[in-house]
Design an enzyme around this catalytic site. Structure first.
Site, PDB file in Angstrom:
ATOM      1  N   TRP A 241       2.618  -8.610  10.702  1.00 21.28           N
ATOM      2  CA  TRP A 241       4.026  -8.300  10.507  1.00 21.28           C
ATOM      3  C   TRP A 241       4.778  -8.067  11.811  1.00 21.28           C
ATOM      4  O   TRP A 241       5.967  -7.823  11.792  1.00 21.28           O
ATOM      5  CB  TRP A 241       4.167  -7.073   9.598  1.00 21.28           C
ATOM      6  CG  TRP A 241       3.985  -7.431   8.152  1.00 21.28           C
ATOM      7  CD1 TRP A 241       4.973  -7.721   7.259  1.00 21.28           C
ATOM      8  CD2 TRP A 241       2.756  -7.571   7.434  1.00 21.28           C
ATOM      9  NE1 TRP A 241       4.437  -8.029   6.034  1.00 21.28           N
ATOM     10  CE2 TRP A 241       3.075  -7.947   6.110  1.00 21.28           C
ATOM     11  CE3 TRP A 241       1.415  -7.424   7.777  1.00 21.28           C
ATOM     12  CZ2 TRP A 241       2.110  -8.165   5.136  1.00 21.28           C
ATOM     13  CZ3 TRP A 241       0.454  -7.641   6.802  1.00 21.28           C
ATOM     14  CH2 TRP A 241       0.794  -8.007   5.507  1.00 21.28           C
ATOM     15  N   CYS A 277       4.444 -11.112   2.818  1.00 20.43           N
ATOM     16  CA  CYS A 277       4.408 -10.896   1.365  1.00 20.43           C
ATOM     17  C   CYS A 277       4.699 -12.152   0.541  1.00 20.43           C
ATOM     18  O   CYS A 277       4.014 -12.414  -0.445  1.00 20.43           O
ATOM     19  CB  CYS A 277       5.334  -9.758   0.975  1.00 20.43           C
ATOM     20  SG  CYS A 277       7.107 -10.127   1.129  1.00 20.43           S
ATOM     21  N   HIS A 335      10.518  -7.394  -0.920  1.00 22.51           N
ATOM     22  CA  HIS A 335       9.074  -7.547  -1.048  1.00 22.51           C
ATOM     23  C   HIS A 335       8.799  -8.449  -2.240  1.00 22.51           C
ATOM     24  O   HIS A 335       9.454  -8.352  -3.275  1.00 22.51           O
ATOM     25  CB  HIS A 335       8.403  -6.183  -1.243  1.00 22.51           C
ATOM     26  CG  HIS A 335       6.915  -6.278  -1.389  1.00 22.51           C
ATOM     27  ND1 HIS A 335       6.117  -6.930  -0.461  1.00 22.51           N
ATOM     28  CD2 HIS A 335       6.070  -5.830  -2.356  1.00 22.51           C
ATOM     29  CE1 HIS A 335       4.862  -6.860  -0.850  1.00 22.51           C
ATOM     30  NE2 HIS A 335       4.806  -6.202  -1.996  1.00 22.51           N
ATOM     31  N   ASP A 358       0.025  -7.938  -7.131  1.00 21.10           N
ATOM     32  CA  ASP A 358       0.500  -7.996  -5.745  1.00 21.10           C
ATOM     33  C   ASP A 358      -0.672  -8.218  -4.794  1.00 21.10           C
ATOM     34  O   ASP A 358      -1.473  -7.323  -4.557  1.00 21.10           O
ATOM     35  CB  ASP A 358       1.218  -6.690  -5.389  1.00 21.10           C
ATOM     36  CG  ASP A 358       1.999  -6.810  -4.083  1.00 21.10           C
ATOM     37  OD1 ASP A 358       1.785  -7.784  -3.351  1.00 21.10           O
ATOM     38  OD2 ASP A 358       2.816  -5.912  -3.803  1.00 21.10           O
ATOM     39  N   TYR A 516      11.934  -7.921   8.105  1.00 18.70           N
ATOM     40  CA  TYR A 516      12.199  -7.696   6.682  1.00 18.70           C
ATOM     41  C   TYR A 516      11.438  -6.490   6.141  1.00 18.70           C
ATOM     42  O   TYR A 516      11.819  -5.906   5.132  1.00 18.70           O
ATOM     43  CB  TYR A 516      11.865  -8.950   5.876  1.00 18.70           C
ATOM     44  CG  TYR A 516      10.418  -9.047   5.439  1.00 18.70           C
ATOM     45  CD1 TYR A 516      10.038  -8.678   4.160  1.00 18.70           C
ATOM     46  CD2 TYR A 516       9.419  -9.498   6.308  1.00 18.70           C
ATOM     47  CE1 TYR A 516       8.727  -8.763   3.754  1.00 18.70           C
ATOM     48  CE2 TYR A 516       8.115  -9.586   5.914  1.00 18.70           C
ATOM     49  CZ  TYR A 516       7.764  -9.217   4.630  1.00 18.70           C
ATOM     50  OH  TYR A 516       6.453  -9.282   4.230  1.00 18.70           O
TER      51      TYR A 516
END
Length: 687
Positions: A241, A277, A335, A358, A516
């Protein structure tokens, strides 16, 4: 005595079965069928035809390395006219001239996977055995007895068969769509999905139990959620990330799941770098659709990451508005996760339907980085005792956000205004249309409604039930128009005084680039007004200018700038914090098809993009992908820089094999303009 019954050859009727079972794209070289539904098998006999009462035909099927009848991974069944929904069956439909037409069917609760099929024939005491071959069994959303049954043909087409779609990103106030090639029926993908199941740690621990449990979409969904990330196993994707992606591929550069899954399989199950994600969710959606489970990618805007399960995200700022604590708990700009459709016989009634899964590695569930499946309905009702991982998903859409201002003397003051509302505009692609559908109502009751309050009480969400004081002064960040990448622009701090008293405030405005997931970058603009006066019952808009030359070098591929305003009047105990995430629109990629698209004919597409910046673009590449249009990703590099205002243009050659509607997905990369996406639907007609 009758002579022995001998089988000369057989035909697995790939074309017919592929059409009947909606697996035509998978059935070109081997049989792929869905459980709970008959499939054809033709036997060509030698010398004479089959005689009922004289000849005996018995089939055997087996899946997994240690098949057993007790585990449901092995079965022997004779020819029979009896209809038993719960067992494997085989029956004669027609026979003539030594040709025997049969129908076989797996029960609707059979484990999915690769099966071995064999046949034993006997006449009297004599017999022969034949290895018919392998076939793959999938979940069946067309079968009412299957746990993944959907009663809408449009939804079956969208959530199982459609190979392209959109994933939504941007910000809650400017939602952007990313075209994505799921490609679940492309070459190698089914084999890769089956390999993913066989690489999972539960298979290595007890292969017989694992293969047996593949009868349940709940179990398979949980395995896929864990295996799409590589945190505990030989999973598909590694997440990153922040920092550099030079030793892999930037998450924003992917335009489909096919290349990711092929890289993983062809490297001997080595993790693919890198995902975030929406990439995790998209790859999981591809795998689940391929296996027959109806699935879709959803995006939650202003998504909370609550680690301590108190349903509260707290930010502590200094007197200048800068965050003063670690951001392990945070609000992600958006997300993405997956929803899959299935029954939940393990739960109380009312929780069948869409389940949230998820695969992004955030928190461990039962010792593994996975999440779900949890009924979306349970999240809406605030039923946090429901498995799996209801508290975490509930927090993602319902956590409360509190901003504290810590003064130099250590005293803490709560901001009386909060511009961040968690769980907004939950989005997915509409059925059969290239537009966004808002499904927030499936996760939350209307704000302020009695049902919402009851759900919060059921979840013990005391933060949301607490009344917040209002000072009579409010502030929000406003944007006048849509904002283009490369432009200078103004935003406005809009302040309202609804009291009978005038005030003099200190206003601090700051803009930072932001990822993000909420990670803030360097300051790209700031403004400090020490004596801002506001008359009773009045309002003001303060312009705040942000320049391209200040944000260009630090803007992430998320194209986001966070604008924050802090309005303070300590003497009146007024501390107002307002934030807004600004999404900068990328230029449009234009795709022009040259000539008339026809079956089995080469297709030429011209792809172009105009440079919107005041500087030249270097190291420019177009990457093209499309299920049924290309054998893999095609990357075309431009040899020369593209000057300011000029057009980058390339031609790509495609070969559509079949009649139908296809989607071409394009990604553009350069040194200054990254991860620009475009798409074009192409309808292929017959020759």
């Amino acid at each position: 005595m009758a002579e022995d019954l001998l089988v000369e050859r057989w035909d697995l009727e790939l074309e017919t079965n592929g059409r009947d079972h909606h697996t035509a794209n998978l059935c070109r070289e081997r049989l792929v069928v869905r459980r709970g539904q008959y499939f054809w098998l033709t036997l060509y006999l030698k010398g004479r035809n089959y005689e009922a009462g004289v000849d005996s035909l018995t089939f055997s099927v087996a899946t997994g390395p240690a098949p057993s009848e007790e585990a449901g991974t092995k079965a022997r069944f004779p020819l029979s006219n009896a209809v038993d929904e719960g067992t494997w069956t085989a029956s004669v439909v027609d026979q003539q001239d030594c040709v025997l037409s049969l129908l076989l069917r797996a029960p609707a609760h059979a484990p999915i996977g690769l099966y071995h099929l064999s046949l034993e024939t006997s006449t009297g005491y004599q017999g022969s055995s034949y290895v018919i071959g392998n076939f793959t069994l999938l979940f069946n959303t067309w079968c009412p007895a299957d746990a993944v049954y959907l009663d809408s043909e449009e939804e079956r087409q969208e959530y199982v068969l459609t190979q392209q779609g959109f994933i939504y990103n941007g910000s809650a106030k400017y939602i952007n769509d990313i075209p994505w090639n799921f490609g679940q029926f492309e070459d190698e993908i089914l084999d890769t999905c089956l390999l993913l199941l066989d690489v999972n740690p539960k298979f290595h621990k007890n292969s017989g139990r694992d293969c047996s449990r593949r009868s349940s979409p709940i179990y398979v969904g949980r395995v896929v959620s864990a295996m799409v990330n590589c945190n505990d196993d030989q999973g598909v994707l590694e997440g990153r990330w922040e920092g550099s992606y030079v030793d892999g591929i930037s998450p924003m550069s992917w335009i489909g799941s096919v290349e990711i899954l092929r890289r993983w399989k062809n490297s001997g199950c080595q993790k693919v770098k890198y995902g975030q994600c929406w990439v995790f969710a998209a790859v999981a959606c591809t795998v689940l659709r391929c296996l027959g489970i109806p699935s879709r990618v959803v995006t939650n805007f202003n998504s909370a990451h609550d680690q301590n399960s108190n349903l509260l995200i707290e930010y502590v700022h200094n007197e200048c508005g800068e965050i003063q604590h670690d951001e392990s708990e945070s609000i992600w700009n958006y997300h993405c996760w997956v929803e899959s459709w299935m029954t939940r016989p393990d739960l109380k009634q009312g929780y069948d339907g869409w389940q949230a899964l998820d695969p992004t590695p955030q928190e461990k569930s039962e010792g593994t980085y996975c999440c779900g499946p949890v009924p979306v309905r349970a999240i809406k009702e605030g039923d946090l005792t429901t498995k799996y991982d209801a508290p975490f998903v509930f927090a993602e859409v319902n956590a409360d956000v509190v901003d504290w201002i810590r003064k130099k003397d250590g005293s803490m003051h709560m901001s009386s205004s909060n511009s961040v509302i968690v769980g907004l505009n939950i989005s997915t692609k509409s059925v059969g249309r290239d537009v966004r559908e808002d499904i927030t109502h499936t996760y939350k009751y209307p704000e302020g409604s009695p049902q919402e309050r009851e759900a919060f009480q059921r979840a013990n969400h005391l933060n949301k039930l607490t009344h917040k004081e209002y000072s009579g002064v409010a502030m929000r960040i406003r944007v006048a128009q849509s904002l283009k990448m490369g432009s200078d622009f103004d935003v406005f701090a809009h302040i309202t005084n609804n009291t009978a008293k005038g005030h003099v405030f200190h206003l601090m405005l700051c803009a930072r680039t932001v990822s993000y997931n909420g990670l803030r970058g360097p300051v790209c603009a700031s403004q400090d007004l020490l004596n801002l006066s506001l008359e009773p019952f009045s309002e003001k808009s303060i312009p705040f200018n942000i320049l391209y030359e200040k944000y260009c070098d630090n803007l992430t591929e998320s194209n986001l700038i966070k604008v924050q305003g802090l309005l303070v009047k300590p003497a009146a105990n007024i501390y107002l914090l307002a934030e807004r995430d600004i999404y900068l629109e990328n230029p449009e990629i234009k795709i022009r098809v040259l000539g008339e698209p026809k079956q089995n004919r080469k297709l030429v597409a011209e792809v172009s993009l105009r440079n919107p910046l005041t500087v030249a673009l270097e190291a420019c590449t177009f990457t093209v992908e499309g299920a049924g249009l290309t054998e893999g990703q095609k990357t075309v590099e431009l040899p020369d820089p593209v000057e300011a205002g000029e057009e980058a243009k390339v031609r790509v050659y495609l070969l559509p094999l079949h009649v139908g509607c296809y989607q071409l997905v394009v990604n553009f990369e350069s040194n200054k303009l990254k991860a620009v996406k475009g798409y074009r639907n192409i309808i292929i007609g017959p020759r």
